[in-house]
Design a protein around this motif. Structure first.
Motif, PDB file in Angstrom:
ATOM      1  N   ALA A 109      15.355   1.115  16.197  1.00  0.00           N
ATOM      2  CA  ALA A 109      15.639   1.560  17.523  1.00  0.00           C
ATOM      3  C   ALA A 109      14.585   0.815  18.735  1.00  0.00           C
ATOM      4  CB  ALA A 109      15.480   3.067  17.630  1.00  0.00           C
ATOM      5  N   HIS A 110      13.634   0.347  18.146  1.00  0.00           N
ATOM      6  CA  HIS A 110      12.509  -0.334  18.970  1.00  0.00           C
ATOM      7  C   HIS A 110      13.257  -1.720  19.518  1.00  0.00           C
ATOM      8  CE1 HIS A 110       9.604   2.052  17.718  1.00  0.00           C
ATOM      9  NE2 HIS A 110       9.438   1.703  16.615  1.00  0.00           N
ATOM     10  N   LEU A 111      14.306  -2.164  18.693  1.00  0.00           N
ATOM     11  CA  LEU A 111      14.824  -3.529  19.393  1.00  0.00           C
ATOM     12  C   LEU A 111      15.108  -3.615  20.613  1.00  0.00           C
ATOM     13  CD1 LEU A 111      17.207  -4.910  16.561  1.00  0.00           C
ATOM     14  CD2 LEU A 111      15.211  -5.949  17.540  1.00  0.00           C
ATOM     15  N   GLY A 112      15.585  -2.634  21.352  1.00  0.00           N
ATOM     16  CA  GLY A 112      16.022  -2.488  22.846  1.00  0.00           C
ATOM     17  C   GLY A 112      15.012  -2.236  23.748  1.00  0.00           C
ATOM     18  N   PHE A 113      13.792  -1.992  23.240  1.00  0.00           N
ATOM     19  CA  PHE A 113      12.729  -1.686  24.020  1.00  0.00           C
ATOM     20  C   PHE A 113      11.552  -2.473  23.870  1.00  0.00           C
ATOM     21  CE2 PHE A 113      15.207   1.965  22.920  1.00  0.00           C
ATOM     22  CZ  PHE A 113      16.128   2.300  24.005  1.00  0.00           C
ATOM     23  N   ILE A 114      11.845  -3.890  23.751  1.00  0.00           N
ATOM     24  CA  ILE A 114      10.500  -4.557  23.347  1.00  0.00           C
ATOM     25  C   ILE A 114       9.462  -4.512  24.288  1.00  0.00           C
ATOM     26  CG2 ILE A 114       9.787  -6.873  22.809  1.00  0.00           C
ATOM     27  CD1 ILE A 114      11.291  -5.411  20.425  1.00  0.00           C
ATOM     28  N   ASP A 115       9.810  -4.671  25.668  1.00  0.00           N
ATOM     29  CA  ASP A 115       9.083  -4.830  26.913  1.00  0.00           C
ATOM     30  C   ASP A 115       8.081  -3.437  26.972  1.00  0.00           C
ATOM     31  OD1 ASP A 115      11.331  -3.169  27.116  1.00  0.00           O
ATOM     32  OD2 ASP A 115      11.652  -3.604  29.142  1.00  0.00           O
ATOM     33  N   TYR A 116       8.743  -2.393  26.566  1.00  0.00           N
ATOM     34  CA  TYR A 116       7.693  -0.894  26.560  1.00  0.00           C
ATOM     35  C   TYR A 116       6.795  -1.090  25.444  1.00  0.00           C
ATOM     36  CZ  TYR A 116      11.200   1.105  29.837  1.00  0.00           C
ATOM     37  OH  TYR A 116      12.001   1.431  30.858  1.00  0.00           O
ATOM     38  N   ILE A 117       7.231  -1.598  24.360  1.00  0.00           N
ATOM     39  CA  ILE A 117       6.235  -1.837  22.946  1.00  0.00           C
ATOM     40  C   ILE A 117       5.207  -2.722  23.611  1.00  0.00           C
ATOM     41  CG2 ILE A 117       6.168  -2.366  20.648  1.00  0.00           C
ATOM     42  CD1 ILE A 117       8.575  -1.870  20.368  1.00  0.00           C
ATOM     43  N   ALA A 118       5.157  -3.950  24.129  1.00  0.00           N
ATOM     44  CA  ALA A 118       4.541  -4.701  24.575  1.00  0.00           C
ATOM     45  C   ALA A 118       3.311  -4.305  25.481  1.00  0.00           C
ATOM     46  CB  ALA A 118       5.151  -6.074  25.096  1.00  0.00           C
ATOM     47  N   LYS A 119       3.665  -3.584  26.359  1.00  0.00           N
ATOM     48  CA  LYS A 119       2.774  -2.579  27.336  1.00  0.00           C
ATOM     49  C   LYS A 119       2.044  -1.686  26.577  1.00  0.00           C
ATOM     50  CE  LYS A 119       5.860  -3.452  31.323  1.00  0.00           C
ATOM     51  NZ  LYS A 119       6.713  -2.863  32.419  1.00  0.00           N
ATOM     52  N   ALA A 120       2.530  -0.725  25.792  1.00  0.00           N
ATOM     53  CA  ALA A 120       1.789   0.167  25.045  1.00  0.00           C
ATOM     54  C   ALA A 120       1.115  -0.034  24.125  1.00  0.00           C
ATOM     55  CB  ALA A 120       2.729   1.249  24.606  1.00  0.00           C
ATOM     56  N   PHE A 121       1.499  -1.228  23.339  1.00  0.00           N
ATOM     57  CA  PHE A 121       0.646  -1.863  21.954  1.00  0.00           C
ATOM     58  C   PHE A 121      -0.052  -3.171  22.433  1.00  0.00           C
ATOM     59  CE2 PHE A 121       3.285   1.582  20.650  1.00  0.00           C
ATOM     60  CZ  PHE A 121       2.665   2.101  19.591  1.00  0.00           C
ATOM     61  N   PRO A 122      -0.859  -3.211  23.204  1.00  0.00           N
ATOM     62  CA  PRO A 122      -1.309  -4.761  23.395  1.00  0.00           C
ATOM     63  C   PRO A 122      -1.551  -5.423  22.334  1.00  0.00           C
ATOM     64  CG  PRO A 122      -2.898  -2.977  24.289  1.00  0.00           C
ATOM     65  CD  PRO A 122      -1.728  -2.438  23.960  1.00  0.00           C
TER      66      PRO A 122
END
Length: 214
Positions: A109-122
């Motif tokens: 499910a993370h695949l569609g939200f890489i941009d959010y992950i990059a912000k939350a998990f620097p």
């Protein structure tokens, strides 16, 4: 005032037993789930369980979301990933490992939200495992069929499950391609078949790619 249990260890054991009893009930209702996905009260699980505190990414709602995926695309997941980050901090604190623990997280499910992950998990690293759609899509469909059988009465419309699943993951892959192109998050791509043949060698190669010592 917060009430603390007199015996935290006993309280945890009771909660684990209660959770396992619920899981055993699920396995009695849909025994075929054992051959599809490992679940247990003390077993590792995919990220979506913790993420579902903020968004309805649960087995009981998956098939409904697939019917109207625009609902998902319109979500702002900034808060969800921020909260998930804090959940991992709490788990690290409970285990006494501190901030230097390296988490390995897994959920398609993370695949569609890489941009959010990059912000939350620097500083995070992302590994995209590519699997033949002729294998991965039927596998996912079998899991979603179990979810429908678990929570809804009546016959399962297999053609509907298949079509919704295919359309949804096509959109997810397109979103992932755009996100990887638009963000500077460090990533590696591996083929599922090659990983299965030599998992240790593959992991060593990933460590080298990320500049880590094995």
């Amino acid at each position: 005032l917060m009430e603390y249990p007199e015996d935290p260890v006993r309280d945890r054991r009771e909660r684990v037993r209660s959770m396992q009893a619920q899981i055993d009930l699920i396995k009695r209702i849909v025994p075929q789930i054992d051959g599809i996905h490992d679940i247990g009260a003390t077993e590792p699980e995919e990220c979506f369980l913790a993420m579902s505190m903020d968004v309805p990414m649960l087995p009981s709602t998956f098939n409904l979301l697939f019917k109207k995926p625009q609902i998902i695309w319109d979500w702002d997941l900034t808060t969800m990933y921020k909260n998930y980050y804090e959940v991992l901090q709490l788990l690290s604190s409970q285990q006494g490992t501190g901030d230097d623990k390296r988490w390995v997280l897994k959920s398609p499910a993370h695949l569609g939200f890489i941009d959010y992950i990059a912000k939350a998990f620097p500083g995070c690293k992302i590994i995209w495992t590519h699997r033949d759609p002729c294998q991965s899509i039927p596998s996912l469909c079998s899991l979603f069929r179990v979810f429908v059988e678990m929570f809804y009465a009546g016959n399962v419309k297999l053609d509907e499950v298949g079509k919704n699943c295919s359309k949804f993951w096509e959109a997810m892959l397109e979103r992932a391609d755009k996100s990887f192109a638009a963000t500077d998050v460090q990533s590696e791509h591996v083929r599922y078949e090659e990983f299965i043949k030599d998992p240790v060698g593959m992991v060593k190669g990933l460590y080298r790619g990320f500049g880590w010592e094995v």
